[in-house]
Design a protein around this motif. Structure first.
Motif, PDB file in Angstrom:
ATOM      1  N   GLY A  20       1.009  -1.055   0.125  1.00  0.00           N
ATOM      2  CA  GLY A  20       0.094   0.390  -0.350  1.00  0.00           C
ATOM      3  C   GLY A  20       0.742   1.409   0.134  1.00  0.00           C
ATOM      4  O   GLY A  20       0.119   2.176  -0.096  1.00  0.00           O
ATOM      5  N   GLU A  21       2.338   1.257   0.283  1.00  0.00           N
ATOM      6  CA  GLU A  21       3.043   2.205   0.214  1.00  0.00           C
ATOM      7  C   GLU A  21       4.047   2.356  -0.980  1.00  0.00           C
ATOM      8  O   GLU A  21       4.031   1.048  -1.882  1.00  0.00           O
ATOM      9  N   ASP A  22       4.370   3.338  -1.685  1.00  0.00           N
ATOM     10  CA  ASP A  22       4.342   4.027  -2.537  1.00  0.00           C
ATOM     11  C   ASP A  22       6.197   3.674  -2.922  1.00  0.00           C
ATOM     12  O   ASP A  22       6.096   3.674  -1.381  1.00  0.00           O
ATOM     13  N   ALA A  23       6.703   2.961  -3.836  1.00  0.00           N
ATOM     14  CA  ALA A  23       8.322   3.222  -3.514  1.00  0.00           C
ATOM     15  C   ALA A  23       7.971   4.018  -2.921  1.00  0.00           C
ATOM     16  O   ALA A  23       8.148   4.932  -3.568  1.00  0.00           O
ATOM     17  N   TRP A  24      10.119   4.301  -2.448  1.00  0.00           N
ATOM     18  CA  TRP A  24      10.523   5.387  -3.105  1.00  0.00           C
ATOM     19  C   TRP A  24      11.035   6.121  -3.468  1.00  0.00           C
ATOM     20  O   TRP A  24      11.553   4.884  -4.954  1.00  0.00           O
ATOM     21  N   THR A  25      11.429   7.405  -3.790  1.00  0.00           N
ATOM     22  CA  THR A  25      11.521   7.645  -5.015  1.00  0.00           C
ATOM     23  C   THR A  25      13.398   8.436  -4.520  1.00  0.00           C
ATOM     24  O   THR A  25      13.554   8.177  -3.460  1.00  0.00           O
ATOM     25  N   PRO A  26      13.614   8.657  -5.103  1.00  0.00           N
ATOM     26  CA  PRO A  26      15.284   9.239  -5.290  1.00  0.00           C
ATOM     27  C   PRO A  26      15.143  10.621  -4.211  1.00  0.00           C
ATOM     28  O   PRO A  26      15.879  10.165  -3.170  1.00  0.00           O
ATOM     29  N   ALA A  27      14.431  11.718  -4.280  1.00  0.00           N
ATOM     30  CA  ALA A  27      14.078  11.939  -3.088  1.00  0.00           C
ATOM     31  C   ALA A  27      13.888  12.239  -1.975  1.00  0.00           C
ATOM     32  O   ALA A  27      14.652  12.676  -1.105  1.00  0.00           O
ATOM     33  N   GLU A  28      12.973  10.859  -1.657  1.00  0.00           N
ATOM     34  CA  GLU A  28      12.503  10.689  -0.702  1.00  0.00           C
ATOM     35  C   GLU A  28      14.219   9.928   0.342  1.00  0.00           C
ATOM     36  O   GLU A  28      14.610  10.415   1.816  1.00  0.00           O
ATOM     37  N   CYS A 114      11.513  -9.969  11.868  1.00  0.00           N
ATOM     38  CA  CYS A 114      11.079 -10.926  10.743  1.00  0.00           C
ATOM     39  C   CYS A 114      10.916 -10.678   9.367  1.00  0.00           C
ATOM     40  O   CYS A 114      10.307 -11.498   9.091  1.00  0.00           O
ATOM     41  N   GLY A 115      11.668  -9.603   8.500  1.00  0.00           N
ATOM     42  CA  GLY A 115      12.190  -9.927   7.305  1.00  0.00           C
ATOM     43  C   GLY A 115      11.111  -8.855   7.193  1.00  0.00           C
ATOM     44  O   GLY A 115      11.205  -8.665   5.178  1.00  0.00           O
ATOM     45  N   GLN A 116       9.955  -8.619   7.699  1.00  0.00           N
ATOM     46  CA  GLN A 116       9.048  -7.571   7.088  1.00  0.00           C
ATOM     47  C   GLN A 116       9.376  -5.997   6.463  1.00  0.00           C
ATOM     48  O   GLN A 116      10.441  -5.966   7.096  1.00  0.00           O
ATOM     49  N   PRO A 117       8.604  -5.746   5.785  1.00  0.00           N
ATOM     50  CA  PRO A 117       9.603  -4.154   5.341  1.00  0.00           C
ATOM     51  C   PRO A 117       8.382  -3.420   6.784  1.00  0.00           C
ATOM     52  O   PRO A 117       7.859  -3.757   7.674  1.00  0.00           O
ATOM     53  N   ILE A 118       9.639  -1.852   7.197  1.00  0.00           N
ATOM     54  CA  ILE A 118       9.482  -2.088   8.047  1.00  0.00           C
ATOM     55  C   ILE A 118       8.793  -0.427   8.051  1.00  0.00           C
ATOM     56  O   ILE A 118       7.873  -0.412   8.462  1.00  0.00           O
ATOM     57  N   GLY A 119       8.987  -0.607   6.424  1.00  0.00           N
ATOM     58  CA  GLY A 119       7.926   0.945   6.311  1.00  0.00           C
ATOM     59  C   GLY A 119       8.128   2.201   6.637  1.00  0.00           C
ATOM     60  O   GLY A 119       8.984   2.433   7.349  1.00  0.00           O
ATOM     61  N   LYS A 120       7.813   2.995   5.245  1.00  0.00           N
ATOM     62  CA  LYS A 120       8.541   3.641   4.715  1.00  0.00           C
ATOM     63  C   LYS A 120       8.347   5.021   5.349  1.00  0.00           C
ATOM     64  O   LYS A 120       9.241   5.810   5.616  1.00  0.00           O
ATOM     65  N   LEU A 121       7.578   5.368   5.688  1.00  0.00           N
ATOM     66  CA  LEU A 121       6.472   6.597   7.219  1.00  0.00           C
ATOM     67  C   LEU A 121       7.662   6.127   8.671  1.00  0.00           C
ATOM     68  O   LEU A 121       7.994   7.335   9.159  1.00  0.00           O
ATOM     69  N   ARG A 122       7.901   4.528   9.283  1.00  0.00           N
ATOM     70  CA  ARG A 122       8.679   4.723  10.338  1.00  0.00           C
ATOM     71  C   ARG A 122       9.820   5.438   9.804  1.00  0.00           C
ATOM     72  O   ARG A 122      10.675   6.236  10.534  1.00  0.00           O
ATOM     73  N   LEU A 123      10.714   4.684   8.767  1.00  0.00           N
ATOM     74  CA  LEU A 123      12.430   5.020   8.549  1.00  0.00           C
ATOM     75  C   LEU A 123      12.613   6.496   8.276  1.00  0.00           C
ATOM     76  O   LEU A 123      13.423   7.239   8.184  1.00  0.00           O
ATOM     77  N   MET A 124      10.773   7.351   7.689  1.00  0.00           N
ATOM     78  CA  MET A 124      11.167   8.992   7.057  1.00  0.00           C
ATOM     79  C   MET A 124      11.641   9.312   8.674  1.00  0.00           C
ATOM     80  O   MET A 124      11.966  10.012   8.850  1.00  0.00           O
ATOM     81  N   ALA A 125      10.618   8.918   9.617  1.00  0.00           N
ATOM     82  CA  ALA A 125      10.635   9.358  10.678  1.00  0.00           C
ATOM     83  C   ALA A 125      12.014   9.304  11.576  1.00  0.00           C
ATOM     84  O   ALA A 125      12.506   9.572  12.365  1.00  0.00           O
ATOM     85  N   PHE A 126      12.393   7.691  11.642  1.00  0.00           N
ATOM     86  CA  PHE A 126      13.782   7.574  12.502  1.00  0.00           C
ATOM     87  C   PHE A 126      14.458   6.518  11.458  1.00  0.00           C
ATOM     88  O   PHE A 126      14.327   5.148  11.077  1.00  0.00           O
ATOM     89  N   PRO A 127      15.194   7.018  10.414  1.00  0.00           N
ATOM     90  CA  PRO A 127      16.040   6.305   9.789  1.00  0.00           C
ATOM     91  C   PRO A 127      16.741   5.257  10.523  1.00  0.00           C
ATOM     92  O   PRO A 127      17.175   4.237   9.646  1.00  0.00           O
ATOM     93  N   ARG A 128      17.306   5.736  11.339  1.00  0.00           N
ATOM     94  CA  ARG A 128      18.276   4.376  11.808  1.00  0.00           C
ATOM     95  C   ARG A 128      17.532   2.657  12.011  1.00  0.00           C
ATOM     96  O   ARG A 128      17.787   1.684  13.153  1.00  0.00           O
ATOM     97  N   ALA A 129      15.826   3.101  11.973  1.00  0.00           N
ATOM     98  CA  ALA A 129      15.441   1.877  12.658  1.00  0.00           C
ATOM     99  C   ALA A 129      15.743   0.807  11.745  1.00  0.00           C
ATOM    100  O   ALA A 129      15.662   0.868  11.050  1.00  0.00           O
ATOM    101  N   THR A 130      15.669  -0.442  12.869  1.00  0.00           N
ATOM    102  CA  THR A 130      15.767  -1.756  12.016  1.00  0.00           C
ATOM    103  C   THR A 130      14.395  -2.666  12.218  1.00  0.00           C
ATOM    104  O   THR A 130      14.712  -4.412  12.078  1.00  0.00           O
ATOM    105  N   LEU A 131      13.639  -2.277  12.865  1.00  0.00           N
ATOM    106  CA  LEU A 131      12.471  -3.060  12.525  1.00  0.00           C
ATOM    107  C   LEU A 131      11.276  -2.538  12.567  1.00  0.00           C
ATOM    108  O   LEU A 131      11.490  -1.038  13.273  1.00  0.00           O
ATOM    109  N   CYS A 132      10.271  -3.236  12.502  1.00  0.00           N
ATOM    110  CA  CYS A 132       9.288  -2.827  12.313  1.00  0.00           C
ATOM    111  C   CYS A 132       8.684  -2.698  12.943  1.00  0.00           C
ATOM    112  O   CYS A 132       8.968  -3.076  14.100  1.00  0.00           O
TER     113      CYS A 132
END
Length: 142
Positions: A20-28, A114-132
Motif C-alpha cells: 500500500g506504500e509507494d516505492a521510494w523516490t530518489p528524493a525521499e 521478522c524480515g517484513q518491510p519496516i515501512g517508509k513512514l517509520r524510516l522517514m521519521a526514524f532513519p536508523r530503525a532496524t525493526l518494524c
C-alpha cells in the motif's frame, strides 16, 4: 574509511516498502540519507568532545589524595555520565553506519527480526530503525 553510499536514484528502486506504500523516490531516499549523514556528523562531534572531556577527567582524577569524599563522588559521577553519553553516541554512530550500509546493499527497510518491510513512514521519521513496529513493541515489552 567508509565506502561511498550509492546515488539515491540507483538505490531507491531496490528498497522494499509495505503493501500500500509507494516505492521510494530518489528524493525521499536522498532526504533520508542526508538526515543520516547530518546525524553522523553531529554524533562524531559529540564523540570527539566527550572523549576530550573524559580524557581530562581521567587525567585530573589523580589518586584522590587531598580530596574529600564529596569531591571524589562528584568526579566519579561526572566521569560515569560522560562515559554513558560517549557509549550512547558510539552506539548511535554504529546504527547510522549500519543504516547507510543497508541502503547500499539494498536491505534498508527490511525488519532484522521478522524480515517484513519496516515501512517508509517509520524510516522517514526514524532513519536508523532496524525493526518494524510490531517487532519493536515486542522487544520493548521484554
Amino acid at each position: 574509511m567508509k565506502k561511498p553510499t550509492p546515488a539515491p536514484e540507483a538505490a531507491a528502486d531496490t528498497l522494499v516498502v509495505k503493501e500500500g506504500e509507494d516505492a521510494w523516490t530518489p528524493a525521499e531516499l536522498a532526504e533520508v540519507m542526508a538526515e543520516l549523514e547530518e546525524q553522523r556528523a553531529h554524533s562524531l562531534e559529540i564523540v570527539a568532545e566527550q572523549e576530550d572531556e573524559l580524557s581530562g577527567l581521567m587525567r585530573d582524577s589523580g589518586d584522590g589524595a587531598g580530596q574529600d569524599q564529596a569531591d571524589l563522588g562528584a568526579t566519579t559521577f561526572e566521569r560515569d555520565h560522560e562515559m554513558s553519553v560517549l557509549n550512547s553516541e558510539r552506539e548511535k554512530l554504529a546504527q547510522i553506519d549500519r543504516a547507510l550500509a543497508r541502503i547500499e546493499d539494498g536491505t534498508y527497510g527490511v525488519c532484522e527480526s521478522c524480515g517484513q518491510p519496516i515501512g517508509k513512514l517509520r524510516l522517514m521519521a526514524f532513519p536508523r530503525a532496524t525493526l518494524c513496529m510490531t517487532c519493536k513493541q515486542r522487544e520493548e515489552r521484554r
